[in-house]
Design an enzyme around this catalytic site. Structure first.
Site, short mmCIF file in Angstrom:
data_model
loop_
_atom_site.label_atom_id
_atom_site.label_comp_id
_atom_site.label_asym_id
_atom_site.label_seq_id
_atom_site.Cartn_x
_atom_site.Cartn_y
_atom_site.Cartn_z
N SER A 111 0.79 -1.24 0.00
CA SER A 111 0.00 0.00 0.00
C SER A 111 0.82 1.28 0.00
O SER A 111 0.25 2.37 -0.14
CB SER A 111 -0.96 0.01 1.19
OG SER A 111 -2.11 -0.76 0.90
N LYS A 114 0.38 3.88 -2.76
CA LYS A 114 -0.57 4.99 -2.74
C LYS A 114 0.12 6.36 -2.68
O LYS A 114 -0.51 7.37 -3.00
CB LYS A 114 -1.53 4.83 -1.56
CG LYS A 114 -2.47 3.62 -1.68
CD LYS A 114 -3.41 3.53 -0.49
CE LYS A 114 -4.40 2.38 -0.63
NZ LYS A 114 -3.77 1.06 -0.44
N SER A 308 -5.66 3.97 4.29
CA SER A 308 -5.23 3.08 3.21
C SER A 308 -6.43 2.53 2.45
O SER A 308 -6.59 1.32 2.27
CB SER A 308 -4.38 1.92 3.75
OG SER A 308 -3.61 1.34 2.71
#
Length: 476
Positions: A111, A114, A308
């Protein structure tokens, strides 16, 4: 430089996360040039209380490579981090790498991908951009078409998952007003703005049902969640067809019985009709009747980073594709984001983008790229990128770091000091963000791991120790 850093590092708490107190025309960034469109229905952002984190001393001593090697060298090679840990620590003010361990090795970012998505969408759309959800007149009187623009935070009513989200009940009320004496009779929906598969082929097979991701569609409510309630573990059941669910919610708010149907091909124009009515006073098919608009892009990025949010991440990646004139698909988004990374002047060696969320195991990037991106965002050279810091979780305070760094003595030093994006896939754990040393120097850091066999809690603890060590040592 000091002014830019001060703007980045003074934070206040919003109800939904963090926002940066920045110099400049903030009100203008959060505004909207409505032009000749129907007036959008937009809720104002939540008020914010006082500051949480203070400004920095831009003249603070820089840690040395030898000092960092002594402080974190053994932590980086800890067995709890698996077969390989790729690490870079970069001084934000100078932009220089001051520590690296396999920092140029492309690794699955999970993640922390991102961060790239956030930078790309802020660079292309800008912090003030809002995503519209429109209603246009259908083929026959009383028929309307709900048109998705890709807003992942759209809500059915005031019971929203995302504070300040655009609402279908308000859109329905505006639609009725636009129809005048004509009663609404049928609802169509159009979610064709996004194309291609709704799940990335590189995702693990359990992601569609795992509660942390959902289908990528241009029309959805509450990030495809079946309920707007926040669950303690972050799990949320998702609709398999979010566009149908959104259309049903709109039809209910509009008071129209029957099942909504896909819009007839060619019935939705690319933008608002130039003339709202025909010479006879009737409403022409395709005329825009009403619209609502998402919170500004700065808030959407904040929502994406602090918790997230994978559905928002994929929607943001498609916004990059649209801004670059490419199809709003996984293929179009990865091409557009790769292009933007190059335009930002960042070294993209080894960069492989499969999605915007980091759920794909085919994603690859390097800690060198991540720390260069963070340093650029903090430098003030691209002011729109400073908005990334609004959503980065703060240790022992917000988001995915809210429950970390609070207990063990070797990690407490980072509480309120480390601001970072985390990432977790089976076998891969990551953390990338910024930290202020005990001397007041701002550092960007990235730790990407591969081949992890230890438990998630154990590996997270090892990552936290690295960040906490950077916070409590001058490392000179």
């Amino acid at each position: 430089m000091l002014v830019a850093l001060t703007g980045v590092l003074v934070l206040v708490v919003f109800a939904a996360g963090l926002v940066v107190l920045r110099p400049g025309p903030v009100a203008a960034w959060l505004g909207d040039d409505a032009g000749s469109r129907p007036t959008p229905v937009v809720d104002p952002p939540d008020p914010a209380p006082g500051p949480v984190l203070g400004a920095l001393d831009g003249t603070a001593p820089i840690p040395s490579e030898a000092g960092l090697t002594t402080a974190i060298g053994k932590l980086v090679t800890d067995n709890d981090l698996g077969g390989r840990a790729s690490v870079v620590v970069r001084d934000v003010v100078t932009g220089n790498v001051i520590y690296a361990n396999q920092g140029d090795v492309p690794t699955v970012p999970a993640s922390t991908m991102k961060l790239v998505t956030a930078a790309a969408v802020l660079a292309t759309r800008g912090p003030a951009h809002r995503i519209p959800t429109r209603v246009v007149a259908g083929p026959n009187p009383g028929e309307v078409i709900l048109v998705g623009g890709g807003d992942p935070t759209l809500a059915a009513s005031g019971k929203t998952f995302y504070p300040g989200a655009a609402r279908l009940d308000k859109l329905a009320a505006a639609t009725k007003k636009a129809l005048g004496s004509t009663a609404p009779t049928k609802v169509y929906y159009d979610s064709s703005l996004f194309s291609g598969p709704v799940y990335e082929p590189g995702w693990d097979s359990d992601i569609p049902t795992g509660g942390f991701g959902g289908p990528s569609t241009a029309l959805t409510i509450d990030g495809a969640r079946t309920t707007p309630k926040q669950l303690d573990n972050g799990y949320s059941e998702r609709f398999s067809k979010p566009d149908v669910a959104a259309a049903k919610a709109f039809a209910k708010a509009l008071g129209v019985a029957g099942t909504p149907a896909p819009a007839p091909k060619g019935s939705v124009p690319a933008g608002p009709s130039a003339a709202p009515t025909s010479p006879t006073g009737s409403i022409d098919p395709g005329t825009e009747l009403a619209r609502v608009e998402s919170p500004p892009m700065v808030r959407l990025v904040e929502y994406m980073l602090v918790d997230s949010d994978n559905v928002i991440a994929e929607a943001m990646a498609r916004q990059v594709a649209l801004a670059k004139g490419k199809p709003a698909s996984y293929v179009g988004a990865r091409a557009a984001m790769t292009e933007v990374v190059g335009e930002l002047g960042l070294k993209a060696d080894g960069l492989v983008l499969a999605d915007g969320s980091g759920l794909s195991r085919t994603d690859r990037l390097t800690p060198e790229l991540q720390t260069a991106l963070l340093a650029l965002a903090a430098s003030g050279k691209r002011p729109e990128l400073t908005e990334m810091f609004a959503g980065l979780p703060v240790a022992q305070w917000t988001g995915t770091l809210g429950e970390r760094f609070g207990e063990a003595n070797d990690r407490k030093a980072a509480a309120g000091i480390v601001r970072a994006k985390t990432g977790t896939l089976t076998g891969n754990h990551a953390m990338a963000g910024v930290v202020t040393t005990v001397d007041g120097r701002l550092l960007a850091f990235s730790v990407l791991t591969d081949g992890v066999t230890a438990s998630s809690d154990t590996t997270r603890g090892a990552l936290d120790r690295i960040a906490a060590t950077l916070a409590r040592c001058g490392c000179r």
